[in-house]
Write a protein that holds these residues in place. Structure first.
Motif, PDB file in Angstrom:
ATOM      1  N   LYS A  20       0.824  -1.205   0.000  1.00  0.00           N
ATOM      2  CA  LYS A  20       0.000   0.000   0.000  1.00  0.00           C
ATOM      3  C   LYS A  20       0.860   1.258   0.000  1.00  0.00           C
ATOM      4  CE  LYS A  20      -3.835  -0.003   2.494  1.00  0.00           C
ATOM      5  NZ  LYS A  20      -4.730  -0.183   3.660  1.00  0.00           N
ATOM      6  N   LYS A  21       1.980   1.225   0.708  1.00  0.00           N
ATOM      7  CA  LYS A  21       2.898   2.373   0.700  1.00  0.00           C
ATOM      8  C   LYS A  21       3.480   2.572  -0.695  1.00  0.00           C
ATOM      9  CE  LYS A  21       4.312   2.253   5.527  1.00  0.00           C
ATOM     10  NZ  LYS A  21       5.396   1.949   6.466  1.00  0.00           N
ATOM     11  N   LEU A  22       3.864   1.471  -1.321  1.00  0.00           N
ATOM     12  CA  LEU A  22       4.391   1.535  -2.684  1.00  0.00           C
ATOM     13  C   LEU A  22       3.347   2.131  -3.627  1.00  0.00           C
ATOM     14  CD1 LEU A  22       6.622   0.824  -4.760  1.00  0.00           C
ATOM     15  CD2 LEU A  22       5.527  -1.412  -4.981  1.00  0.00           C
ATOM     16  N   CYS A  23       2.107   1.684  -3.488  1.00  0.00           N
ATOM     17  CA  CYS A  23       1.024   2.195  -4.333  1.00  0.00           C
ATOM     18  C   CYS A  23       0.798   3.684  -4.087  1.00  0.00           C
ATOM     19  CB  CYS A  23      -0.268   1.431  -4.070  1.00  0.00           C
ATOM     20  SG  CYS A  23      -0.226  -0.261  -4.658  1.00  0.00           S
ATOM     21  N   SER A  24       0.846   4.075  -2.849  1.00  0.00           N
ATOM     22  CA  SER A  24       0.667   5.488  -2.511  1.00  0.00           C
ATOM     23  C   SER A  24       1.781   6.327  -3.128  1.00  0.00           C
ATOM     24  CB  SER A  24       0.655   5.650  -0.991  1.00  0.00           C
ATOM     25  OG  SER A  24       0.554   6.994  -0.647  1.00  0.00           O
ATOM     26  N   LYS A  25       3.005   5.819  -3.033  1.00  0.00           N
ATOM     27  CA  LYS A  25       4.161   6.509  -3.605  1.00  0.00           C
ATOM     28  C   LYS A  25       4.031   6.630  -5.122  1.00  0.00           C
ATOM     29  CE  LYS A  25       9.080   5.727  -4.114  1.00  0.00           C
ATOM     30  NZ  LYS A  25      10.167   4.816  -3.772  1.00  0.00           N
ATOM     31  N   LYS A  26       3.565   5.556  -5.773  1.00  0.00           N
ATOM     32  CA  LYS A  26       3.430   5.545  -7.232  1.00  0.00           C
ATOM     33  C   LYS A  26       2.108   6.154  -7.692  1.00  0.00           C
ATOM     34  CE  LYS A  26       6.218   1.509  -8.410  1.00  0.00           C
ATOM     35  NZ  LYS A  26       6.880   1.948  -9.628  1.00  0.00           N
ATOM     36  N   ARG A  27       1.213   6.445  -6.744  1.00  0.00           N
ATOM     37  CA  ARG A  27      -0.122   6.973  -7.031  1.00  0.00           C
ATOM     38  C   ARG A  27      -0.900   6.034  -7.953  1.00  0.00           C
ATOM     39  NH1 ARG A  27       1.124  12.867  -8.948  1.00  0.00           N
ATOM     40  NH2 ARG A  27       0.002  11.906 -10.627  1.00  0.00           N
ATOM     41  N   ILE A  28      -0.899   4.768  -7.596  1.00  0.00           N
ATOM     42  CA  ILE A  28      -1.673   3.760  -8.314  1.00  0.00           C
ATOM     43  C   ILE A  28      -2.451   2.938  -7.292  1.00  0.00           C
ATOM     44  CG2 ILE A  28      -0.099   3.608 -10.282  1.00  0.00           C
ATOM     45  CD1 ILE A  28       1.074   1.073  -9.086  1.00  0.00           C
ATOM     46  N   SER A  29      -3.438   2.199  -7.755  1.00  0.00           N
ATOM     47  CA  SER A  29      -4.217   1.357  -6.855  1.00  0.00           C
ATOM     48  C   SER A  29      -3.492   0.030  -6.620  1.00  0.00           C
ATOM     49  CB  SER A  29      -5.601   1.094  -7.443  1.00  0.00           C
ATOM     50  OG  SER A  29      -5.491   0.259  -8.579  1.00  0.00           O
ATOM     51  N   LEU A  30      -3.853  -0.623  -5.527  1.00  0.00           N
ATOM     52  CA  LEU A  30      -3.282  -1.932  -5.226  1.00  0.00           C
ATOM     53  C   LEU A  30      -3.674  -2.937  -6.304  1.00  0.00           C
ATOM     54  CD1 LEU A  30      -1.635  -3.651  -3.294  1.00  0.00           C
ATOM     55  CD2 LEU A  30      -3.686  -3.979  -1.900  1.00  0.00           C
ATOM     56  N   SER A  31      -4.908  -2.851  -6.764  1.00  0.00           N
ATOM     57  CA  SER A  31      -5.357  -3.744  -7.854  1.00  0.00           C
ATOM     58  C   SER A  31      -4.516  -3.538  -9.107  1.00  0.00           C
ATOM     59  CB  SER A  31      -6.824  -3.488  -8.184  1.00  0.00           C
ATOM     60  OG  SER A  31      -7.638  -3.845  -7.097  1.00  0.00           O
ATOM     61  N   SER A  32      -4.268  -2.287  -9.435  1.00  0.00           N
ATOM     62  CA  SER A  32      -3.449  -1.981 -10.612  1.00  0.00           C
ATOM     63  C   SER A  32      -2.042  -2.532 -10.449  1.00  0.00           C
ATOM     64  CB  SER A  32      -3.405  -0.468 -10.829  1.00  0.00           C
ATOM     65  OG  SER A  32      -2.571  -0.149 -11.901  1.00  0.00           O
ATOM     66  N   LEU A  33      -1.461  -2.383  -9.275  1.00  0.00           N
ATOM     67  CA  LEU A  33      -0.116  -2.904  -9.011  1.00  0.00           C
ATOM     68  C   LEU A  33      -0.065  -4.409  -9.252  1.00  0.00           C
ATOM     69  CD1 LEU A  33       2.810  -2.518  -7.783  1.00  0.00           C
ATOM     70  CD2 LEU A  33       1.757  -3.185  -5.614  1.00  0.00           C
ATOM     71  N   ILE A  34      -1.029  -5.118  -8.703  1.00  0.00           N
ATOM     72  CA  ILE A  34      -1.038  -6.580  -8.802  1.00  0.00           C
ATOM     73  C   ILE A  34      -1.302  -7.027 -10.247  1.00  0.00           C
ATOM     74  CG2 ILE A  34      -2.257  -8.680  -8.088  1.00  0.00           C
ATOM     75  CD1 ILE A  34      -2.728  -7.204  -5.358  1.00  0.00           C
ATOM     76  N   ILE A  35      -2.325  -6.465 -10.866  1.00  0.00           N
ATOM     77  CA  ILE A  35      -2.690  -6.881 -12.223  1.00  0.00           C
ATOM     78  C   ILE A  35      -1.567  -6.564 -13.202  1.00  0.00           C
ATOM     79  CG2 ILE A  35      -4.256  -6.415 -14.166  1.00  0.00           C
ATOM     80  CD1 ILE A  35      -6.469  -6.007 -11.997  1.00  0.00           C
ATOM     81  N   ASP A  36      -1.045  -5.326 -13.132  1.00  0.00           N
ATOM     82  CA  ASP A  36       0.024  -4.944 -14.063  1.00  0.00           C
ATOM     83  C   ASP A  36       1.289  -5.758 -13.826  1.00  0.00           C
ATOM     84  OD1 ASP A  36      -1.702  -3.143 -15.178  1.00  0.00           O
ATOM     85  OD2 ASP A  36      -0.828  -1.371 -14.208  1.00  0.00           O
ATOM     86  N   SER A  37       1.572  -6.105 -12.580  1.00  0.00           N
ATOM     87  CA  SER A  37       2.744  -6.926 -12.282  1.00  0.00           C
ATOM     88  C   SER A  37       2.579  -8.332 -12.845  1.00  0.00           C
ATOM     89  CB  SER A  37       2.974  -7.015 -10.773  1.00  0.00           C
ATOM     90  OG  SER A  37       3.300  -5.765 -10.242  1.00  0.00           O
TER      91      SER A  37
END
Length: 117
Positions: A20-37
């Motif tokens: 969640k901290k990473l997502c906040s830093k990148k200004r993306i959602s957790l779902s986006s982080l997981i799906i895009d990864s």
């Protein structure tokens, strides 16, 4: 349009907070982080950086083109270039070179991501 479904995963609480901290830093959602990864796609924050870079590059190139035209006009009219004008010209060319290097790095990254699809 396909119906969206939920996937539940179990992870440690500290890991979730880290994500969640990473997502906040990148200004993306957790779902986006997981799906895009998982799908090995470009993250939204990287896409924003690319678009901002292209816009910045375009604005700077317009200024540089204007300066180059001014130097050429002065050189043609006076049959020489003053040291200050030449210094400014070299500075602008250095900016162009740096931007081209950044552009090539970004394009290399884009191509590598596309190749993985």
């Amino acid at each position: 349009m396909e119906k969206e479904v939920r996937i539940f995963i179990r992870i440690q609480k500290h890991r979730k907070e880290s994500w969640k901290k990473l997502c906040s830093k990148k200004r993306i959602s957790l779902s986006s982080l997981i799906i895009d990864s998982v799908e090995n796609r470009i993250f939204d924050d990287e896409r924003r950086k690319i678009l901002a870079f292209i816009e910045k590059q375009d604005n700077i190139f317009v200024k540089i083109e204007t300066n180059i035209n001014q130097v050429a006009k002065i050189a043609n009219a006076q049959k020489f270039i003053g040291s200050e004008d030449l210094k400014n010209f070299r500075k602008q060319l250095k900016i162009v070179t740096e931007l081209k290097e950044q552009q090539n790095k970004i394009f290399t990254k884009i191509y590598s991501l596309i190749a993985n699809d």
